[in-house]
Design an enzyme around this catalytic site. Structure first.
Site, PDB file in Angstrom:
ATOM      1  N   SER A  47       0.784  -1.241   0.000  1.00 47.84           N
ATOM      2  CA  SER A  47       0.000   0.000   0.000  1.00 47.84           C
ATOM      3  C   SER A  47       0.810   1.283   0.000  1.00 47.84           C
ATOM      4  CB  SER A  47      -0.958   0.010   1.199  1.00 47.84           C
ATOM      5  OG  SER A  47      -2.043  -0.851   0.967  1.00 47.84           O
ATOM      6  N   LYS A  50       0.186   3.654  -2.750  1.00 46.56           N
ATOM      7  CA  LYS A  50      -0.897   4.647  -2.727  1.00 46.56           C
ATOM      8  C   LYS A  50      -0.353   6.077  -2.680  1.00 46.56           C
ATOM      9  CE  LYS A  50      -4.631   1.846  -0.687  1.00 46.56           C
ATOM     10  NZ  LYS A  50      -4.121   0.570  -0.205  1.00 46.56           N
ATOM     11  N   SER A 102      -5.718   3.617   4.379  1.00 45.68           N
ATOM     12  CA  SER A 102      -5.289   2.728   3.306  1.00 45.68           C
ATOM     13  C   SER A 102      -6.457   2.021   2.640  1.00 45.68           C
ATOM     14  CB  SER A 102      -4.272   1.694   3.825  1.00 45.68           C
ATOM     15  OG  SER A 102      -3.476   1.187   2.779  1.00 45.68           O
TER      16      SER A 102
END
Length: 329
Positions: A47, A50, A102
């Site tokens: 993640s 991101k 997230s």
């Protein structure tokens, strides 16, 4: 007794692993790598990818855009901000859900809205990566999930490059550095970056985890005009390691101003320098520093040679009526 202590040490080491498959400690002021281990080794980064989703959305979308959540969210699982099809949302709120919690549902919804489709948004992510010189990187999705498509592949060095770029955007820095965000119906999102609550110099960051990638983490910190960026991939006790690395930089290095932020009138052009240009020097070393600056055809170039390493910075100017020209340092 020695056997007992040895066994205890091994047990503690097993439950608190401190090794990383790779890491990079970068000075954000000038992009210098301070310390690294296998920083070009590639793997799924989970993640922390991101960060790219956020900066592409910020640069290409309208933060105040409002729309109804599409059924694209039904295609993702994992961490979530629990969007429902038909919910009224705006881009700004989804970015907080993306960076603090997230949310994979936030990631796909942002991608579809800003890019027109998830596939086109991923193309935008890879174009930005190429623009930033992220040579070890290939994005497959906006979330970082890696069960179906292998995930987003990158390296500790590339993620440090990305974080350094993203931090120049005030909106990104504000969102990713926010400890909390108050969502609808009295729901408070708490940032998963624990250092925001325990280490004052921390300014921003992003956590990540999948079984395939392990723990991944990017954080930034500022102190005494120094900006520190740390990236770890597949590390156990990552928050402690990040704090130690930030503190090490602040203790062992200082910044040196090359060019102050401001407006410069040179050779019939006006140049706006938004950020003070600094380089970082180690306290216990003597450094050979040379600076050459020149204006040519509307481009201001500053060449910094530090200990034999050459760095070049350039700004485009706007034509004006001033008569100063040539070298100005």
């Amino acid at each position: 007794m020695r056997k007992i202590l040895l066994g205890l040490f091994i047990f503690i080491s097993l439950i608190n692993p401190v090794h990383a498959e790779s890491y990079c400690v970068m000075n954000g002021n000038d992009g210098t790598v301070i310390e690294e281990q296998d920083m070009h080794k590639t793997q799924s980064v989970a993640s922390i990818s991101k960060i790219m989703t956020a900066i592409v959305a910020i640069e290409n979308g309208d933060l105040d855009d409002q729309w109804q959540v599409s059924d694209a969210i039904l295609t993702v699982d994992g961490s979530s901000i629990y969007l429902q099809v038909g919910d009224q949302v705006d881009l700004r709120t989804l970015l907080y859900g993306l960076m603090l919690r997230s949310g994979n549902d936030a990631a796909i919804e942002i991608a579809v809205h800003v890019g027109g489709s998830a596939e086109n948004f991923v193309k935008m992510m890879n174009e930005k990566a190429a623009q930033l010189g992220m040579k070890d990187t290939l994005f497959h999705n906006p979330s970082g999930l890696d069960e179906e498509d292998g995930g987003n592949i990158s390296s500790a060095y590339d993620m440090a490059l990305l974080m350094r770029y993203a931090l120049r955007n005030d909106t990104f820095k504000e969102i990713s550095g926010s400890p909390y965000f108050d969502y609808a119906n009295h729901v408070r999102w708490v940032n998963k970056n624990k250092l925001l609550f325990s280490y004052d110099p921390i300014t921003a960051g992003k956590t990540g985890y999948t079984k395939h990638a392990g723990r991944t983490l990017v954080t930034s910190a500022e102190s005494n005009d120094l900006e520190s960026i740390v990236v770890t991939l597949d590390m156990g006790d990552d928050f402690r390691f990040h704090q130690d690395q930030h503190e090490g930089m602040f203790e062992e290095y200082h910044s040196y101003v090359i060019l102050k932020a401001g407006t410069y009138h040179i050779n019939h052009y006006t140049y706006e320098i938004p950020d003070t240009l600094r380089i970082v020097l180690r306290n216990d070393m003597e450094h050979d520093i040379r600076v050459n600056s020149r204006c040519d055809q509307g481009v201001l170039s500053v060449e910094v040679i530090k200990d034999g390493e050459r760095l070049v910075y350039e700004w485009k100017g706007v034509k004006d009526r001033t008569k100063k020209k040539g070298w100005f340092f």
